[in-house]
Design a protein around this motif. Structure first.
Motif, PDB file in Angstrom:
ATOM      1  N   MET A 161     -31.427-147.863 -14.194  1.00  0.00           N
ATOM      2  CA  MET A 161     -30.887-146.510 -14.318  1.00  0.00           C
ATOM      3  C   MET A 161     -31.865-145.557 -14.993  1.00  0.00           C
ATOM      4  N   GLY A 162     -32.980-146.086 -15.519  1.00  0.00           N
ATOM      5  CA  GLY A 162     -33.958-145.235 -16.190  1.00  0.00           C
ATOM      6  C   GLY A 162     -33.462-144.694 -17.513  1.00  0.00           C
ATOM      7  N   LYS A 163     -32.575-145.426 -18.153  1.00  0.00           N
ATOM      8  CA  LYS A 163     -32.000-144.996 -19.427  1.00  0.00           C
ATOM      9  C   LYS A 163     -32.579-145.825 -20.582  1.00  0.00           C
ATOM     10  N   PRO A 164     -32.636-145.246 -21.786  1.00  0.00           N
ATOM     11  CA  PRO A 164     -33.105-146.021 -22.949  1.00  0.00           C
ATOM     12  C   PRO A 164     -32.037-147.015 -23.423  1.00  0.00           C
ATOM     13  N   VAL A 165     -32.460-147.990 -24.222  1.00  0.00           N
ATOM     14  CA  VAL A 165     -31.547-148.987 -24.787  1.00  0.00           C
ATOM     15  C   VAL A 165     -31.267-148.620 -26.241  1.00  0.00           C
ATOM     16  N   LEU A 166     -29.989-148.544 -26.591  1.00  0.00           N
ATOM     17  CA  LEU A 166     -29.577-148.231 -27.962  1.00  0.00           C
ATOM     18  C   LEU A 166     -29.148-149.528 -28.652  1.00  0.00           C
ATOM     19  N   PHE A 167     -29.795-149.823 -29.778  1.00  0.00           N
ATOM     20  CA  PHE A 167     -29.452-151.032 -30.545  1.00  0.00           C
ATOM     21  C   PHE A 167     -29.002-150.608 -31.939  1.00  0.00           C
ATOM     22  N   VAL A 168     -27.768-150.958 -32.300  1.00  0.00           N
ATOM     23  CA  VAL A 168     -27.213-150.617 -33.618  1.00  0.00           C
ATOM     24  C   VAL A 168     -27.106-151.903 -34.439  1.00  0.00           C
ATOM     25  N   PRO A 169     -27.895-152.053 -35.513  1.00  0.00           N
ATOM     26  CA  PRO A 169     -27.870-153.295 -36.305  1.00  0.00           C
ATOM     27  C   PRO A 169     -26.655-153.430 -37.215  1.00  0.00           C
ATOM     28  N   GLY A 170     -25.824-152.401 -37.292  1.00  0.00           N
ATOM     29  CA  GLY A 170     -24.631-152.473 -38.138  1.00  0.00           C
ATOM     30  C   GLY A 170     -24.559-151.301 -39.091  1.00  0.00           C
ATOM     31  N   LEU A 171     -23.435-151.223 -39.802  1.00  0.00           N
ATOM     32  CA  LEU A 171     -23.203-150.108 -40.717  1.00  0.00           C
ATOM     33  C   LEU A 171     -23.514-150.460 -42.168  1.00  0.00           C
ATOM     34  N   SER A 172     -23.817-151.723 -42.439  1.00  0.00           N
ATOM     35  CA  SER A 172     -24.082-152.149 -43.819  1.00  0.00           C
ATOM     36  C   SER A 172     -25.538-151.903 -44.195  1.00  0.00           C
ATOM     37  N   GLY A 173     -25.849-152.146 -45.473  1.00  0.00           N
ATOM     38  CA  GLY A 173     -27.215-151.978 -45.959  1.00  0.00           C
ATOM     39  C   GLY A 173     -28.113-153.120 -45.521  1.00  0.00           C
ATOM     40  N   MET A 174     -29.407-152.988 -45.850  1.00  0.00           N
ATOM     41  CA  MET A 174     -30.380-153.989 -45.432  1.00  0.00           C
ATOM     42  C   MET A 174     -30.187-155.328 -46.139  1.00  0.00           C
ATOM     43  N   SER A 175     -29.514-155.321 -47.292  1.00  0.00           N
ATOM     44  CA  SER A 175     -29.307-156.568 -48.023  1.00  0.00           C
ATOM     45  C   SER A 175     -28.131-157.374 -47.488  1.00  0.00           C
ATOM     46  N   ASP A 176     -27.367-156.804 -46.568  1.00  0.00           N
ATOM     47  CA  ASP A 176     -26.206-157.496 -46.025  1.00  0.00           C
ATOM     48  C   ASP A 176     -26.652-158.591 -45.049  1.00  0.00           C
ATOM     49  N   VAL A 177     -25.954-159.719 -45.080  1.00  0.00           N
ATOM     50  CA  VAL A 177     -26.321-160.859 -44.236  1.00  0.00           C
ATOM     51  C   VAL A 177     -26.210-160.506 -42.758  1.00  0.00           C
ATOM     52  N   ALA A 178     -25.160-159.762 -42.391  1.00  0.00           N
ATOM     53  CA  ALA A 178     -24.965-159.399 -40.987  1.00  0.00           C
ATOM     54  C   ALA A 178     -26.104-158.512 -40.481  1.00  0.00           C
ATOM     55  N   THR A 179     -26.591-157.611 -41.334  1.00  0.00           N
ATOM     56  CA  THR A 179     -27.698-156.731 -40.936  1.00  0.00           C
ATOM     57  C   THR A 179     -28.982-157.526 -40.734  1.00  0.00           C
ATOM     58  N   ILE A 180     -29.229-158.480 -41.626  1.00  0.00           N
ATOM     59  CA  ILE A 180     -30.428-159.322 -41.496  1.00  0.00           C
ATOM     60  C   ILE A 180     -30.378-160.129 -40.200  1.00  0.00           C
ATOM     61  N   ALA A 181     -29.182-160.660 -39.878  1.00  0.00           N
ATOM     62  CA  ALA A 181     -29.030-161.412 -38.626  1.00  0.00           C
ATOM     63  C   ALA A 181     -29.251-160.504 -37.420  1.00  0.00           C
ATOM     64  N   ALA A 182     -28.753-159.256 -37.502  1.00  0.00           N
ATOM     65  CA  ALA A 182     -28.925-158.310 -36.396  1.00  0.00           C
ATOM     66  C   ALA A 182     -30.397-157.968 -36.180  1.00  0.00           C
ATOM     67  N   LEU A 183     -31.163-157.869 -37.266  1.00  0.00           N
ATOM     68  CA  LEU A 183     -32.591-157.575 -37.136  1.00  0.00           C
ATOM     69  C   LEU A 183     -33.340-158.726 -36.470  1.00  0.00           C
ATOM     70  N   ASN A 184     -32.896-159.947 -36.732  1.00  0.00           N
ATOM     71  CA  ASN A 184     -33.503-161.093 -36.044  1.00  0.00           C
ATOM     72  C   ASN A 184     -33.248-161.026 -34.540  1.00  0.00           C
ATOM     73  N   ILE A 185     -32.030-160.607 -34.178  1.00  0.00           N
ATOM     74  CA  ILE A 185     -31.709-160.441 -32.753  1.00  0.00           C
ATOM     75  C   ILE A 185     -32.518-159.287 -32.168  1.00  0.00           C
ATOM     76  N   LEU A 186     -32.702-158.222 -32.972  1.00  0.00           N
ATOM     77  CA  LEU A 186     -33.461-157.058 -32.507  1.00  0.00           C
ATOM     78  C   LEU A 186     -34.889-157.433 -32.123  1.00  0.00           C
ATOM     79  N   SER A 187     -35.484-158.357 -32.881  1.00  0.00           N
ATOM     80  CA  SER A 187     -36.865-158.744 -32.570  1.00  0.00           C
ATOM     81  C   SER A 187     -36.968-159.360 -31.180  1.00  0.00           C
ATOM     82  N   ILE A 201     -34.075-147.374 -28.748  1.00  0.00           N
ATOM     83  CA  ILE A 201     -33.616-146.476 -29.814  1.00  0.00           C
ATOM     84  C   ILE A 201     -32.857-147.312 -30.846  1.00  0.00           C
ATOM     85  N   VAL A 202     -33.337-147.263 -32.095  1.00  0.00           N
ATOM     86  CA  VAL A 202     -32.665-147.964 -33.198  1.00  0.00           C
ATOM     87  C   VAL A 202     -32.367-146.945 -34.284  1.00  0.00           C
ATOM     88  N   PRO A 203     -31.107-146.556 -34.490  1.00  0.00           N
ATOM     89  CA  PRO A 203     -30.781-145.523 -35.493  1.00  0.00           C
ATOM     90  C   PRO A 203     -30.984-146.048 -36.914  1.00  0.00           C
TER      91      PRO A 203
END
Length: 203
Positions: A161-187, A201-203
């Motif tokens: 579709m020629g559209k960008p990909v939006l990846f949201v790692p979560g609403l918590s801070g960087m010290s949160d376990v869920a955010t750290i796991a999301a960053l591993n998936i982001l890689s 796009i990563v907000p």
């Protein structure tokens, strides 16, 4: 005077005084044991006296009550001979035992009381090595995670579709376990997006 003489006849000294290095420790301790005085039931207790090979006189290092036949000297210098003597105490009367054989304290390399821990350690180590070796001889099947396939489909659809990909790692801070796991998936997602040359796009 008569009572003093009478008490001396009644109060008998402890016998068979032995001093040994306290087992299973880091040194600087000597265990003293003795045979209770036949007059133990009327005694106030026992005084423990000590002298080292560098000293000439005995001095008091401790006191225990009646019906006690051991004392732990926790203030010795390793590899130095110590002599011990026990006195039976009744009021102001003290009757002394024979002097013990010399004893030295020294540290032990291993605490025999914790032998079961060592055996357990070797047992678990053997089991781990055994199962690792066994696993290498067997062809393992690793089931693909369905979520990874969904990520590839989403990236492929965005490419079509020629559209960008939006990846949201979560609403918590960087010290949160869920955010750290999301960053591993982001890689991993970023690697896949780079292959398709799609904007991320990563907000």
């Amino acid at each position: 005077m008569f009572l003093f003489f009478l008490f001396n006849l009644i109060v008998e000294p402890p016998k068979n005084v032995k001093a040994i290095d306290n087992p299973n420790d880091g040194g600087n301790k000597i265990l003293i044991t003795w045979q209770l005085s036949p007059s133990d039931s009327i005694l106030d207790g026992y005084e423990i006296l000590r002298r080292s090979e560098k000293e000439e006189c005995f001095y008091k290092i401790g006191f225990v009550g009646p019906n006690r036949n051991s004392f732990l000297d926790e203030n010795t210098e390793d590899n130095l001979n110590y002599y011990y003597q026990i006195s039976a105490v009744k009021d102001t009367i003290k009757v002394f035992s024979e002097i013990s054989q010399p004893a030295k304290s020294y540290p032990q390399w291993f605490n025999k009381g914790k032998l079961i821990i060592l055996l357990t350690f070797f047992l678990f180590g053997f089991l781990i090595l055994y199962f690792i070796k066994r696993a290498r001889k067997i062809e393992l099947f690793i089931r693909r995670i369905a979520g990874l396939s969904a990520v590839e489909e989403a990236v492929g659809r965005a490419t079509e579709m020629g559209k960008p990909v939006l990846f949201v790692p979560g609403l918590s801070g960087m010290s949160d376990v869920a955010t750290i796991a999301a960053l591993n998936i982001l890689s991993e997602v970023a690697k896949k997006i780079a292959q398709y040359d799609v904007k991320l796009i990563v907000p």
